[in-house]
Design an enzyme around this catalytic site. Sequence first.
Site, PDB file in Angstrom:
ATOM      1  N   HIS A 196      -1.470   7.839   7.706  1.00 44.59           N
ATOM      2  CA  HIS A 196      -0.773   8.123   6.231  1.00 44.59           C
ATOM      3  C   HIS A 196      -1.188   9.782   6.032  1.00 44.59           C
ATOM      4  O   HIS A 196      -0.957  11.035   6.012  1.00 44.59           O
ATOM      5  CB  HIS A 196      -0.007   7.773   5.373  1.00 44.59           C
ATOM      6  CG  HIS A 196       1.432   7.168   5.952  1.00 44.59           C
ATOM      7  ND1 HIS A 196       2.268   7.459   6.236  1.00 44.59           N
ATOM      8  CD2 HIS A 196       1.158   5.129   5.308  1.00 44.59           C
ATOM      9  CE1 HIS A 196       3.163   6.608   6.338  1.00 44.59           C
ATOM     10  NE2 HIS A 196       2.518   5.725   5.537  1.00 44.59           N
ATOM     11  N   GLY A 224       0.545  -1.059  -0.045  1.00 42.42           N
ATOM     12  CA  GLY A 224       0.229   0.084   0.054  1.00 42.42           C
ATOM     13  C   GLY A 224       1.268   1.665  -0.489  1.00 42.42           C
ATOM     14  O   GLY A 224       2.503   1.421   0.368  1.00 42.42           O
TER      15      GLY A 224
HETATM   16 ZN    ZN Z   1       3.319   3.382   5.647  1.00 49.34          ZN
END
Ligand code: ZN
Length: 418
Positions: free
Chosen positions: A349, A259
């Site tokens: 994030h 990811g």
């Molecule tokens: Zn990460």
Amino acid sequence: MNRSVKILVAYNFFIVFGFGLLTPIFAVFITRQIIGATVAVAGLAEAIYLGSKGIGQIFVADYLDIEQEDKRNWRWALIGSLIFGLATPLYILCHRPIHLYLIELLMGLSAALEYPAFYSLFLRHLDRRRKTFQLSLHNTIIELGTAVAAAIGGILASYFGFFNLFFVVMGCSLFGTVLLITMYPSLSKEEKKEREGSIKDSLSIIFSTAVIAPKVLDIRHYGDPVLRDRARSVKEINDEVRQLAADMIATMVKGDGVGLAANQVGQLKRLIVLDIGQGPTVLVNPKILDKSRKREVLEEGCLSLPGLSLKIRRPCKINLEYFQLSDGKRVKLLAEGILARVILHEIDHLDGILLMDKLYFWQRGRLKKQLLAIKQQTQQETKDREKGRKLKEKILIDTRSPLPPIPPNPPPPPTKIS
Ligand code: ZN
């Protein structure tokens, strides 16, 4: 001041007011009522209360910060204040110093539960533009309340006795707790509004025939400020977004990741890509709607934290919605297992949260050396990137600078006509 802040101020006022009645004369109660108690016992009792509260609240606050959830903060504040209120009459049963110490320990631990949960709720509901004023107004109300309580606590005790005073303190505390309960419907409403207010049904799409040739981008590492910023929603799906998604997939594949979030390639857009072995997927403006209470601890790595592998506790199942890159439609998804974990990692994030923020503070201490090494490496990378950018600019400027003007041809000498 919004309704939630008003309720929280009123709630805290009654809690503090109740104990304000008692605090200044508590030592008198101890020396009079408890067999063999001296002023030193009163001092030690206060030390036990403050010590257990002081140490306990650090752990509670750390835990609450890892996953900030209004409802959980509310629950913890409620439990803390309930114990606080209900335990007050126990003082009546105190006959020996040890009884007193045990009650003080219980009070300290319930305060450790209540204080951080209250502050977390309070700070999150303050009006962003009036934060300082509202915080100070809260302090003023609390301090004035404590001042009045200190003045009348002694009078109440001398007229009605300590036993009755304990019940007054309990009444104030429980009344505050009832006020806190009235806040619950607004918490649910806000949560619902947040979910529904999310978004329109689809994002506008700007079609184009441009051919996208994906390229591998630089992955930003810990220490780069872009990883600590909150990414902003994508407003429309255009060539730029499609190109970024394609580049991110190429970067994720090259980095051998499952990811990647846009922050990690220096773009503050709410866009993530993932591939857990079923082909790459792009999630635009992903949003968690629900998390399961059941959690599990698994080891995670991160492309922005090279060499680090940490055990992270996350919900096993999540409900989320996102926009599809292909048609801009909003879709819902129930993800579990590794898929849920990857999505949660990437959404963190987008909110500027990194893996170590999910650890307790004593666990974070052990990573200091490793994190410092990554940070130093990142500083070097940033310098190199800046150098490269300047060089590129210079080349562009040089190639764009105009050529020196060509002097016009001198006029032909006049033809002599004879
Ligand atoms: Zn990460």
